[in-house]
Design a protein around this motif. Sequence first.
Motif, PDB file in Angstrom:
ATOM      1  N   UNK A 196       0.851  -1.175   0.000  1.00 13.35           N
ATOM      2  CA  UNK A 196       0.000   0.000   0.000  1.00 13.35           C
ATOM      3  C   UNK A 196       0.895   1.235   0.000  1.00 13.35           C
ATOM      4  N   UNK A 197       0.658   2.082  -0.965  1.00 19.97           N
ATOM      5  CA  UNK A 197       1.409   3.326  -1.096  1.00 19.97           C
ATOM      6  C   UNK A 197       0.485   4.468  -0.690  1.00 19.97           C
ATOM      7  N   UNK A 198       0.810   5.142   0.405  1.00 19.36           N
ATOM      8  CA  UNK A 198      -0.005   6.226   0.941  1.00 19.36           C
ATOM      9  C   UNK A 198       0.745   7.539   0.764  1.00 19.36           C
ATOM     10  N   UNK A 199       0.366   8.261  -0.265  1.00 17.35           N
ATOM     11  CA  UNK A 199       1.057   9.516  -0.591  1.00 17.35           C
ATOM     12  C   UNK A 199       0.908  10.549   0.513  1.00 17.35           C
ATOM     13  N   UNK A 200      -0.282  10.690   1.064  1.00 17.73           N
ATOM     14  CA  UNK A 200      -0.509  11.723   2.076  1.00 17.73           C
ATOM     15  C   UNK A 200       0.246  11.446   3.368  1.00 17.73           C
ATOM     16  N   UNK A 201       0.413  10.170   3.695  1.00 16.36           N
ATOM     17  CA  UNK A 201       1.122   9.814   4.921  1.00 16.36           C
ATOM     18  C   UNK A 201       2.588   9.481   4.702  1.00 16.36           C
ATOM     19  N   UNK A 202       3.039   9.598   3.430  1.00 17.26           N
ATOM     20  CA  UNK A 202       4.416   9.263   3.076  1.00 17.26           C
ATOM     21  C   UNK A 202       4.774   7.901   3.670  1.00 17.26           C
ATOM     22  N   UNK A 203       3.924   6.899   3.345  1.00 16.86           N
ATOM     23  CA  UNK A 203       4.068   5.593   3.952  1.00 16.86           C
ATOM     24  C   UNK A 203       3.889   4.507   2.900  1.00 16.86           C
ATOM     25  N   UNK A 204       4.758   3.516   2.961  1.00 12.27           N
ATOM     26  CA  UNK A 204       4.669   2.362   2.088  1.00 12.27           C
ATOM     27  C   UNK A 204       4.671   1.121   2.968  1.00 12.27           C
ATOM     28  N   UNK A 205       3.653   0.274   2.794  1.00  9.78           N
ATOM     29  CA  UNK A 205       3.572  -0.951   3.589  1.00  9.78           C
ATOM     30  C   UNK A 205       3.234  -2.128   2.686  1.00  9.78           C
ATOM     31  N   UNK A 206       3.673  -3.314   3.115  1.00  3.83           N
ATOM     32  CA  UNK A 206       3.320  -4.553   2.438  1.00  3.83           C
ATOM     33  C   UNK A 206       3.170  -5.630   3.510  1.00  3.83           C
ATOM     34  N   UNK A 207       2.022  -6.302   3.501  1.00  4.54           N
ATOM     35  CA  UNK A 207       1.704  -7.317   4.516  1.00  4.54           C
ATOM     36  C   UNK A 207       1.920  -6.798   5.931  1.00  4.54           C
ATOM     37  N   UNK A 208       1.521  -5.567   6.158  1.00  7.58           N
ATOM     38  CA  UNK A 208       1.608  -4.973   7.484  1.00  7.58           C
ATOM     39  C   UNK A 208       2.990  -4.477   7.875  1.00  7.58           C
ATOM     40  N   UNK A 209       3.983  -4.653   6.998  1.00  2.23           N
ATOM     41  CA  UNK A 209       5.343  -4.190   7.276  1.00  2.23           C
ATOM     42  C   UNK A 209       5.577  -2.847   6.608  1.00  2.23           C
ATOM     43  N   UNK A 210       6.100  -1.908   7.364  1.00  2.89           N
ATOM     44  CA  UNK A 210       6.465  -0.622   6.803  1.00  2.89           C
ATOM     45  C   UNK A 210       7.769  -0.764   6.021  1.00  2.89           C
ATOM     46  N   UNK A 211       7.834  -0.137   4.866  1.00  3.15           N
ATOM     47  CA  UNK A 211       9.027  -0.180   4.025  1.00  3.15           C
ATOM     48  C   UNK A 211       9.590   1.237   3.968  1.00  3.15           C
ATOM     49  N   UNK A 212      10.715   1.472   4.622  1.00  2.00           N
ATOM     50  CA  UNK A 212      11.281   2.822   4.645  1.00  2.00           C
ATOM     51  C   UNK A 212      11.928   3.185   3.305  1.00  2.00           C
ATOM     52  N   UNK A 213      11.496   4.297   2.752  1.00  2.00           N
ATOM     53  CA  UNK A 213      12.076   4.815   1.517  1.00  2.00           C
ATOM     54  C   UNK A 213      12.519   6.249   1.739  1.00  2.00           C
ATOM     55  N   UNK A 214      13.540   6.662   1.014  1.00  2.00           N
ATOM     56  CA  UNK A 214      13.929   8.067   1.043  1.00  2.00           C
ATOM     57  C   UNK A 214      12.849   8.866   0.307  1.00  2.00           C
TER      58      UNK A 214
ATOM     59  N   UNK B 205      17.822   0.549  -5.236  1.00  2.00           N
ATOM     60  CA  UNK B 205      17.498   0.649  -3.808  1.00  2.00           C
ATOM     61  C   UNK B 205      16.039   0.303  -3.533  1.00  2.00           C
ATOM     62  N   UNK B 206      15.141   0.789  -4.375  1.00  2.00           N
ATOM     63  CA  UNK B 206      13.717   0.488  -4.215  1.00  2.00           C
ATOM     64  C   UNK B 206      13.497  -1.017  -4.330  1.00  2.00           C
ATOM     65  N   UNK B 207      14.094  -1.624  -5.347  1.00  2.00           N
ATOM     66  CA  UNK B 207      13.946  -3.076  -5.528  1.00  2.00           C
ATOM     67  C   UNK B 207      14.456  -3.829  -4.304  1.00  2.00           C
ATOM     68  N   UNK B 208      15.625  -3.455  -3.823  1.00  2.00           N
ATOM     69  CA  UNK B 208      16.198  -4.134  -2.651  1.00  2.00           C
ATOM     70  C   UNK B 208      15.284  -4.036  -1.443  1.00  2.00           C
ATOM     71  N   UNK B 209      14.743  -2.853  -1.208  1.00  2.00           N
ATOM     72  CA  UNK B 209      13.874  -2.642  -0.044  1.00  2.00           C
ATOM     73  C   UNK B 209      12.562  -3.420  -0.179  1.00  2.00           C
ATOM     74  N   UNK B 210      12.006  -3.460  -1.388  1.00  2.00           N
ATOM     75  CA  UNK B 210      10.777  -4.220  -1.598  1.00  2.00           C
ATOM     76  C   UNK B 210      11.026  -5.720  -1.474  1.00  2.00           C
ATOM     77  N   UNK B 211      12.168  -6.192  -1.969  1.00  2.00           N
ATOM     78  CA  UNK B 211      12.520  -7.622  -1.823  1.00  2.00           C
ATOM     79  C   UNK B 211      12.651  -8.003  -0.354  1.00  2.00           C
ATOM     80  N   UNK B 212      13.231  -7.131   0.440  1.00  2.00           N
ATOM     81  CA  UNK B 212      13.410  -7.412   1.869  1.00  2.00           C
ATOM     82  C   UNK B 212      12.074  -7.598   2.576  1.00  2.00           C
ATOM     83  N   UNK B 213      11.019  -7.001   2.033  1.00  2.00           N
ATOM     84  CA  UNK B 213       9.687  -7.149   2.628  1.00  2.00           C
ATOM     85  C   UNK B 213       8.916  -8.311   1.990  1.00  2.00           C
TER      86      UNK B 213
END
Length: 96
Positions: free
Chosen positions: A1-19, A64-72
């Motif tokens: 889930x990509x939440x633009x207003x909250x500057x938040x990216x999550x997958x299966x309940x895990x937050x994925x930190x992005x710059x 970097x995006x790919x690596x972070x998404x793979x980690x989740x």
Amino acid sequence: MWDESGFDLTYNGKSIPLTPREFALLGTMLKNPNYVFSREALLKSIWENNDQTDNRTIDSHIRNIRDKLRQSDYPVDHHLITVWGTGYKWNTGGNL
């Protein structure tokens, strides 16, 4: 889930930190699914002063995006696609 207003990216309940730039790059592609973006177009949309930024900067951020998404455990290789000689796209269909 990509939440633009909250500057938040999550997958299966895990937050994925992005710059902020990684978040903006991913958001640009998510808002325009299946559209192929050139590196130049991504630079213009994300970096204000792109005259001083190299096109390979995009490659680094995409990696970097790919690596972070793979980690989740997100199946990023089915969605964030390199279009050789052109740029990148976010694939929403089953066909790569």
